[in-house]
Design an enzyme around this catalytic site. Structure first.
Site, PDB file in Angstrom:
ATOM      1  N   ASP A   1       0.837  -1.203   0.000  1.00 47.13           N
ATOM      2  CA  ASP A   1       0.000   0.000   0.000  1.00 47.13           C
ATOM      3  C   ASP A   1       0.872   1.253   0.000  1.00 47.13           C
ATOM      4  O   ASP A   1       2.029   1.200   0.427  1.00 47.13           O
ATOM      5  CB  ASP A   1      -0.892   0.032   1.255  1.00 47.13           C
ATOM      6  CG  ASP A   1      -1.843  -1.145   1.303  1.00 47.13           C
ATOM      7  OD1 ASP A   1      -2.149  -1.699   0.236  1.00 47.13           O
ATOM      8  OD2 ASP A   1      -2.270  -1.501   2.418  1.00 47.13           O
TER       9      ASP A   1
HETATM   10  N1  URA Z   1      -1.156  -5.920   3.957  1.00 47.11           N
HETATM   11  C1  URA Z   1      -1.654  -4.661   3.955  1.00 47.11           C
HETATM   12  O1  URA Z   1      -2.678  -4.382   4.559  1.00 47.11           O
HETATM   13  N2  URA Z   1      -0.988  -3.725   3.261  1.00 47.11           N
HETATM   14  C2  URA Z   1       0.160  -3.965   2.594  1.00 47.11           C
HETATM   15  O2  URA Z   1       0.733  -3.055   1.994  1.00 47.11           O
HETATM   16  C3  URA Z   1       0.662  -5.276   2.616  1.00 47.11           C
HETATM   17  C4  URA Z   1      -0.016  -6.243   3.303  1.00 47.11           C
END
Ligand code: URA
Length: 250
Positions: free
Chosen positions: A107
């Site tokens: 993310d």
């Molecule tokens: N899980 C999440 O919630 N975000 C990420 O970036 C990776 C794994």
């Protein structure tokens, strides 16, 4: 996989400029294949079998590039974006011509280990849900993480859309009003770690990936920094992913 490639692609992948610039190099007679000057930059050659020379310099061809990045927050895991800087944008110039892409997504606000490559086959294997490649994250959680949460992660958590996750490992490092944890997941659903904590009534305040399979984020890489994988890191990762396949077939 096709063995031959266009000379201009090989040379641009090797950092000799854009296709247009390479066309100029070829036109000015500076490029040889197996000792012969060539006049067509679109000529197909097998760089593993043929010797390419540019201005008398022998090309040491590298087809694949493997980069470990400590992804910073605020940058997106994509090759192109209109609004945000991408992990490809923050690579140095020498890598811009390799058609690199991130293996999976973190993310925008997640930091940590991201593999960036142009090896589609390896990327595909790492991301395959059948391989169960473990991914370890460090997370800072708003709220007190409990042994009950550890148990629920171990059993698989039901997310808000009804999906039941695979068993995950949750390790409490420190807990109070907020908690520090390590979590290991074996799949990669959208926002998975955040949604797993939401499912147990908690909020992820900070998330950083530290391992993917046996590949470990280099502690010397500050957010935004990157380096190529060592030979050992690469062969260990390939071996792990390929042996996983055998395990699953048995
Ligand atoms: N899980 C999440 O919630 N975000 C990420 O970036 C990776 C794994």
């Amino acid at each position: 996989m096709r063995e031959t490639q266009r000379v201009d692609k090989i040379l641009s992948n090797s950092g000799f400029g854009t296709r247009r610039e390479i066309k100029q190099l070829v036109k000015s007679g500076q490029v040889k294949v197996d000792g012969e000057v060539i006049d067509d930059s679109g000529m197909h050659v097998d760089p593993k079998k043929s010797q390419i020379e540019i201005s008398g310099q022998k090309l040491n061809y590298r087809q694949y590039i493997y980069i470990m990045m400590n992804k910073p927050a605020g940058v997106i895991s994509a090759t192109f974006d209109d609004r945000h800087e991408t992990v490809i944008d923050i690579l140095s110039e020498e890598y811009k011509c390799f058609d690199l892409f991130p293996v999976g997504r973190l993310d925008i606000d997640t930091e940590g280990l991201l593999l960036i490559t142009n090896d589609g086959q390896l990327a595909h294997e790492i991301l395959s849900p059948k391989k169960y490649v473990p991914k370890r994250y460090f997370a800072f959680i708003e709220g007190e993480v409990t042994q009950e949460d550890v148990k629920r992660f171990e059993e698989g958590v039901i997310l808000e859309d009804g999906y039941k996750t695979l068993p995950a490992e949750l390790y409490i490092l420190d807990r109070d009003v907020n908690s520090s944890v390590d979590v290991v997941i074996y799949e990669g659903k959208f926002h998975q770690v955040k949604r797993m904590f939401e499912a147990v009534g908690k909020k992820v305040k900070f998330l950083k990936r530290v391992t993917m399979g046996n590949l470990v984020l280099d502690k010397d890489l500050a957010p935004g920094e990157f380096r190529e994988l060592t030979q050992d890191e690469l062969s260990n990762l390939i071996n792990e992913v390929r042996s996983q396949k055998e395990n699953n077939l048995n």
